[in-house]
Scaffold this motif. Structure first.
Motif, short mmCIF file in Angstrom:
data_model
loop_
_atom_site.label_atom_id
_atom_site.label_comp_id
_atom_site.label_asym_id
_atom_site.label_seq_id
_atom_site.Cartn_x
_atom_site.Cartn_y
_atom_site.Cartn_z
N LEU A 1 -3.65 -25.42 34.12
CA LEU A 1 -2.35 -25.46 34.88
C LEU A 1 -2.66 -24.74 36.50
N GLY A 2 -3.95 -24.45 36.53
CA GLY A 2 -4.23 -23.84 37.90
C GLY A 2 -4.34 -22.32 38.00
N PHE A 3 -3.77 -21.46 36.81
CA PHE A 3 -4.03 -19.97 36.97
C PHE A 3 -5.67 -19.48 36.82
N LEU A 4 -5.63 -18.61 37.28
CA LEU A 4 -6.90 -17.60 37.15
C LEU A 4 -8.23 -18.46 37.51
N ARG A 5 -8.06 -19.04 38.64
CA ARG A 5 -9.08 -20.16 38.98
C ARG A 5 -10.26 -19.56 39.53
N ASP B 1 -4.06 -11.15 41.75
CA ASP B 1 -4.31 -12.33 40.87
C ASP B 1 -4.32 -13.56 41.27
N ALA B 2 -5.13 -14.38 41.06
CA ALA B 2 -5.08 -16.03 41.79
C ALA B 2 -4.20 -16.62 40.83
N GLU B 3 -3.29 -17.29 41.59
CA GLU B 3 -2.30 -18.00 40.55
C GLU B 3 -2.29 -19.48 40.87
N ALA B 4 -1.48 -20.17 40.15
CA ALA B 4 -1.45 -21.73 40.28
C ALA B 4 -1.09 -22.19 41.66
#
Lengths: 355, 355
Positions: free
Chosen positions: B298-302, A352-355
């Motif tokens: 917030l920058g998740f799941l980009r 998962d891409a995360e912050a």
């Protein structure tokens, strides 16, 4: 001492036994006591030490246990004792007791012997799926081997003598850990459980007597140890379990036919949460795993899951297992976070891409 | 007639406007009436037909609308009218009215004109993100073009005359559709909304007056149409919106710092449910999409999401959109099932193995 690293997986976790989607495991235990010593609770500490010594020697000599690991619970950390409870090798009572006590564990954890529980020996056989006969044969053989080297308390009139009269006679308790989501969802479970009680069997939660029913997992076991032979007990439990499995399967099929989308949704939401969640309690894992297992039984997610992984989800997410796998004590918040990470990795989440 | 196939996407859905994670869209509408006719509600049907005719000709002549699609709502199915409401091109009132009425829709749905709503003309400009000034310029230009071909009811003392006195003057309502999950989660929303009311602005739900707040989406708009110039109104709304955006961003950052795992969990559970669920209501999509949008901000799941897809999740899952995309009327249970399938495909789910 229990090594800090996780143990190799127990054989029963493989899920390769018969009916292993519905029946997680089959367990048989025998209560035995040494004739020359008072029962555990009446014995002073030095005497319990002697008992432990005698049983340990017999365990070491047993061919079935084949050089068992022997763990002194009075020299084991709380965390490690909890770990053994989670693996169904040690009862909560034995874990929390004091003084000389131990467990001897055979290869693959199929056979084990608790020493100085309520009885001097509690011999256990644990197999994947629905295998009462095989479990009984293994335990019976180990009992013979141990009995060959120990003077067991036996009365021609009463059979094996035990600390609690409810075990006197065969000293045998046979049980299956069974998953009954279909009967719960169709609200037939009450009737089925009443039927089980009426034929003299008991139903308990996942970790035995006094534990809660979680995630639709039930433990069905015999109550009777007097007046019935071991074979009769096993046959009766086997027959009833077979009927319950059949009931469960019909109930599930009816559900899938009557509300296919809702069932599918229930299964895949559980999958989505397990696969992507970041904070998950033990209890939620059990409940979500129950939904997955239910779906798997109905034919969903066949290329993503297997019984082995469903079983691992149940055991390896338990608090002590999680802490051992992470090599450190974790508070509850940390456990819930690490548990979610473990679950994701077990379900093969893509990164998962995360912050 | 609205074609059976889905329309091309509206330009505002692209999500390419400024601040478009927080501000979904900016809308400006002008209320205008023809001087030579009574207001819509006072006009007989034949006269409303004449009004429609006159406005339609002016719309066709407008360069800004550039050969608009003109849809007679009195010759359109309920489903198609609902479709136009979901796209914010037609008000629920106009959709449900009777008699000659229409909407003229320009390229990309940026500009449109409702005909025979409460006022003879409701000119609308709709842009992605936070673009009050640009929306105003577009609408102002269209107003001039239409005014060049129509005799609009205007009083030197009162300004534009409208059916309801609350619109008299500029006839202008400017609004932003804004997503405020951080303020809701930190329980600051009440204070912020009170502040907005105190400076004379109104807060409504997603589909305008009298509609419910869902998924933390709010519509902020001006109330005043008398005594303030268009520029003053737009400047004031712009200033307040800017402050609200800043508040929202601080609140979100505080949340992420104080409870990072819980926030992450909230976002990824929503993702898991949207990505794997099989039965999902409109309302749940809005609420889960809100969590995703929050996380995306917030920058998740980009690498998995973009504002365009987040916007599509909101609009294309609405009942009429779903039915149009499936080419058939669907009851609620069918919609919930197809909606889930659409959401999964939009989020690029890998194929699921099924029963």
């Amino acid at each position: 001492m229990v090594p800090r690293a996780p143990w190799p997986e127990p054989d029963w976790l493989s899920g390769d036994g018969p009916e292993s989607i519905t029946v997680l495991s089959t367990r048989i235990r025998l209560a035995r006591n040494l004739a020359e010593h008072p029962f555990t609770h009446r014995a002073e500490e030095p005497e319990r030490g002697e008992i432990l010594e005698e049983v340990r020697e017999a365990a070491r000599a047993s061919r079935s246990l084949s050089t068992p690991r022997i763990l002194r619970l009075d020299r084991t950390s709380t965390l490690d004792r909890q770990y053994l409870v989670e693996r169904h090798l040690v009862s909560p009572d034995l874990a929390n007791a004091r003084g000389p006590r131990a467990v001897a564990v055979g290869k693959g954890e199929t056979l084990s012997v608790m020493i100085n529980e309520e009885d001097h020996l509690r011999i256990q056989g644990l197999l994947s799926g629905f295998q009462l006969r095989d479990a009984w044969n293994l335990v019976d053989k180990l009992d013979e081997e141990l009995g060959g080297n120990l003077d067991l308390a036996f009365s021609p009139k009463w059979g094996y003598l035990t600390a609690c009269p409810t075990n006197t006679g065969t000293g045998l308790r046979a049980s299956v850990l069974i998953h009954l989501p279909g009967l719960v969802l169709t609200k037939q479970i009450g009737k089925v459980l009443r039927g089980i009680s009426q034929v003299g069997l008991a139903v308990r939660g996942m970790f035995g007597e006094g534990t809660e029913v979680m995630g639709n997992f039930f433990q069905i076991s015999n109550q009777t140890t007097l007046g019935l032979s071991e074979n009769e007990v096993i046959e009766s439990l086997g027959r009833v379990t077979r009927q319950v499995i059949d009931h469960e399967q019909s109930a599930s099929e009816v559900l899938l036919k009557s509300a296919p989308h809702q069932i599918e949704d229930k299964v895949f939401r559980a999958y989505g949460i397990l696969r992507h969640g970041r904070v998950i309690s033990s209890q939620e894992v059990v409940s979500m795993t129950s939904a997955l297992r239910f779906g798997f039984g109905l034919g969903f997610l066949r290329d993503r899951l297997d019984t082995h992984r469903l079983n691992r989800l149940m055991i390896e997410t338990l608090p002590a297992h999680l802490q051992r796998a992470n090599g450190t004590r974790l508070d509850q918040a940390e456990r819930d976070y690490r548990r979610a990470a473990f679950v994701r990795s077990l379900l093969g989440e893509e990164p998962d891409a995360e912050a």
